[in-house]
Design a protein around this motif. Structure first.
Motif, mmCIF file in Angstrom:
data_model
loop_
_atom_site.group_PDB
_atom_site.id
_atom_site.type_symbol
_atom_site.label_atom_id
_atom_site.label_comp_id
_atom_site.label_asym_id
_atom_site.label_seq_id
_atom_site.Cartn_x
_atom_site.Cartn_y
_atom_site.Cartn_z
ATOM 1 N N ARG A 260 0.767 -1.393 -0.233
ATOM 2 C CA ARG A 260 0.102 -0.394 -0.385
ATOM 3 C C ARG A 260 0.639 2.059 -0.415
ATOM 4 O O ARG A 260 0.020 2.422 0.035
ATOM 5 C CB ARG A 260 -1.171 0.373 1.400
ATOM 6 C CG ARG A 260 -1.789 -0.925 1.382
ATOM 7 C CD ARG A 260 -3.031 -1.313 2.025
ATOM 8 N NE ARG A 260 -2.424 -1.976 3.917
ATOM 9 C CZ ARG A 260 -2.452 -2.413 3.921
ATOM 10 N NH1 ARG A 260 -2.671 -3.597 3.817
ATOM 11 N NH2 ARG A 260 -1.491 -2.988 5.659
ATOM 12 N N GLY A 261 2.409 0.541 0.297
ATOM 13 C CA GLY A 261 3.089 2.318 0.667
ATOM 14 C C GLY A 261 3.085 3.095 1.380
ATOM 15 O O GLY A 261 2.844 3.884 1.166
ATOM 16 N N ARG A 262 2.462 2.757 2.782
ATOM 17 C CA ARG A 262 2.572 3.337 4.078
ATOM 18 C C ARG A 262 2.383 3.041 4.850
ATOM 19 O O ARG A 262 1.703 0.904 5.245
ATOM 20 C CB ARG A 262 1.395 4.458 3.561
ATOM 21 C CG ARG A 262 -0.937 3.783 3.686
ATOM 22 C CD ARG A 262 -1.846 5.012 3.664
ATOM 23 N NE ARG A 262 -2.964 4.177 3.765
ATOM 24 C CZ ARG A 262 -3.818 5.079 3.585
ATOM 25 N NH1 ARG A 262 -3.978 6.441 3.853
ATOM 26 N NH2 ARG A 262 -5.311 4.182 3.977
ATOM 27 N N GLY A 263 1.936 3.593 6.414
ATOM 28 C CA GLY A 263 2.317 2.523 7.313
ATOM 29 C C GLY A 263 3.308 2.411 8.321
ATOM 30 O O GLY A 263 4.234 3.647 8.256
ATOM 31 N N ALA A 264 2.892 2.109 9.890
ATOM 32 C CA ALA A 264 4.114 2.519 10.753
ATOM 33 C C ALA A 264 4.182 1.526 11.738
ATOM 34 O O ALA A 264 3.157 0.730 11.796
ATOM 35 C CB ALA A 264 3.485 3.928 11.659
ATOM 36 N N VAL A 265 5.132 0.601 11.921
ATOM 37 C CA VAL A 265 5.509 -0.078 13.585
ATOM 38 C C VAL A 265 6.161 0.855 14.523
ATOM 39 O O VAL A 265 7.187 1.410 14.130
ATOM 40 C CB VAL A 265 6.195 -0.884 12.948
ATOM 41 C CG1 VAL A 265 6.449 -2.182 13.881
ATOM 42 C CG2 VAL A 265 5.908 -1.722 11.385
ATOM 43 N N VAL A 266 5.631 0.530 15.464
ATOM 44 C CA VAL A 266 5.809 0.835 17.130
ATOM 45 C C VAL A 266 6.226 -0.358 17.859
ATOM 46 O O VAL A 266 5.685 -0.954 18.155
ATOM 47 C CB VAL A 266 4.722 2.011 17.602
ATOM 48 C CG1 VAL A 266 5.094 3.373 18.859
ATOM 49 C CG2 VAL A 266 4.349 2.907 16.669
ATOM 50 N N ASN A 267 7.161 0.416 17.998
ATOM 51 C CA ASN A 267 8.222 -1.314 18.883
ATOM 52 C C ASN A 267 8.115 -0.731 20.083
ATOM 53 O O ASN A 267 9.013 0.270 20.494
ATOM 54 C CB ASN A 267 9.349 -2.052 18.157
ATOM 55 C CG ASN A 267 9.429 -2.570 17.229
ATOM 56 O OD1 ASN A 267 8.098 -3.292 16.728
ATOM 57 N ND2 ASN A 267 9.910 -2.743 16.295
ATOM 58 N N ILE A 268 7.554 -1.055 21.029
ATOM 59 C CA ILE A 268 7.680 -0.414 22.749
ATOM 60 C C ILE A 268 9.181 -1.000 23.632
ATOM 61 O O ILE A 268 9.419 -2.552 23.439
ATOM 62 C CB ILE A 268 6.513 -1.085 23.422
ATOM 63 C CG1 ILE A 268 5.322 -0.341 22.987
ATOM 64 C CG2 ILE A 268 7.293 -0.086 25.245
ATOM 65 C CD1 ILE A 268 5.486 1.112 22.484
ATOM 66 N N GLY A 269 10.365 0.032 23.678
ATOM 67 C CA GLY A 269 11.633 -0.540 23.901
ATOM 68 C C GLY A 269 11.234 -0.674 25.647
ATOM 69 O O GLY A 269 10.601 -0.243 26.265
ATOM 70 N N SER A 270 12.634 0.306 25.588
ATOM 71 C CA SER A 270 13.031 0.309 27.665
ATOM 72 C C SER A 270 13.866 1.215 27.529
ATOM 73 O O SER A 270 15.136 1.038 26.758
ATOM 74 C CB SER A 270 12.942 -0.737 27.763
ATOM 75 O OG SER A 270 13.659 -0.510 29.901
ATOM 76 N N GLY A 271 13.259 2.519 28.271
ATOM 77 C CA GLY A 271 14.427 3.260 28.633
ATOM 78 C C GLY A 271 15.792 2.615 29.269
ATOM 79 O O GLY A 271 16.924 3.084 29.529
#
Length: 338
Positions: free
Chosen positions: A184-195
């Motif tokens: 689709r040519g668009r999107g977002a991936v958010v990965n929850i890491g850690s401080g």
């Protein structure tokens, strides 16, 4: 006169220190400007920018639940992925009753990834998202248990489960959702890491957890470079302490004052900030208080931070040992991070 001469001899040192302090303060303010500007800017319409659907793993408690509710508030339909059918149903019904969005649930024990049961669950997830305009993936699910233990005290199955969920599952779920975004040519991936892997030099007694979250940050950064030309934003969010059941069990529940909320926000407050930061860089600490703590840690010597963190985590170890004791009160067994 002698005092005046001594003061004049010391004055260059004071000027140097004052200059260094002023420069550092200016650097901190300069780095905070994008954060403050983002707070003043109109929030991004995530549905319009990325797509109508979001996939959220670990959405039944803590940060994951708050993020699911926040994304629903912003008009995104949700695919909720977790291991507990009853809790998935509860959060799905809560969203459906309060927001005009659609929800789908996928029962998936993420610790079984790369097993026959896990392969079957992954197929169900792929079938569920097929044909949906999935514009956002939030890899929130993570394992921190057993908390605050020496490595030699940790059961092998426990750290294998942690690695499966924190590394392997995050990688496989991302690989399953990315092809549709590329098409689709668009999107977002958010990965929850850690401080714990970004703001401080070490996280003793949580060594496997911190190392797994470092993978999340590096994985995210590399994907950010790989996929930004394809219209896909990849981001690692690295929170410090957020008020959840897990931090309550560790004896870190804050008071209700504004300063404590700046240091340890609620999961709902974190989720509001996190949603604003989606699409703004490969690595971020969405909460302003967390970012200020990060800058303070950069000033302190590593040896000091190592000693401070070891002392605090040994205190947590003592708390968890009491909670694990058979004689511990039954109400202390309620905090588990999904």
């Amino acid at each position: 006169m002698m005092c005046g001469d001594a003061l004049l001899r010391q004055e260059p040192w004071f000027i140097s220190l004052a200059t260094i302090g002023a420069l550092y303060s200016a650097a901190v303010v300069f780095r905070l400007l994008p954060h403050l500007a983002l707070l003043l800017r109109r929030p991004t319409d995530l549905r319009h920018r990325y797509g109508a659907w979001a996939v959220v793993t670990g959405p039944t408690s803590g940060i994951g639940e708050s993020l699911a509710l926040e994304l629903a508030r912003r008009g995104l339909n949700l695919v909720l992925v977790g291991r507990d059918p009853a809790k998935l149903q509860d959060i799905s019904e809560t969203i459906s009753k309060t927001r005009a969005v659609q929800t789908k649930t996928v029962v998936f024990d993420l610790s079984l990834v790369a097993t026959p049961q896990g392969d079957e669950a992954m197929r169900r997830l792929q079938e569920t998202v097929e044909g949906l305009d999935v514009g956002l993936l939030v890899n929130n699910a993570g394992v921190a248990k057993p908390c605050a233990v020496y490595l030699h005290e940790m059961d092998v199955e426990a750290w294998v489960r942690m690695i499966r969920v924190n590394l392997w599952t995050l990688t496989e779920v991302t690989a399953a959702v990315l092809p549709g975004m590329v098409q689709r040519g668009r999107g977002a991936v958010v990965n929850i890491g850690s401080g714990s892997s970004e703001a401080i030099p070490s996280f003793p007694l949580y060594s496997v957890y911190a190392a797994s979250k470092r993978y999340v940050a590096q994985f995210s950064r590399s994907l950010y470079v790989e996929y930004r030309s394809k219209g896909i934003d990849v981001q690692c969010q690295a929170p410090l302490f957020v008020e959840t059941k897990m931090t309550w069990r560790a004896g870190k529940r804050g008071k209700q004052g504004p300063l404590s909320r700046l240091v340890m926000p609620t999961s709902d407050a974190y989720a509001r900030a996190a949603a604003r930061w989606i699409g703004h860089g490969p690595l971020c600490m969405p909460n302003l208080g967390h970012r200020l703590q990060w800058y303070l840690c950069r000033v302190a010597p590593d040896r000091f931070l190592d000693a401070l963190r070891l002392r605090e985590n040994l205190r947590q170890r003592a708390v968890f040992q009491r909670l694990r004791s058979p004689r511990a009160p039954s109400h202390a067994n309620g905090g588990k991070q999904s």
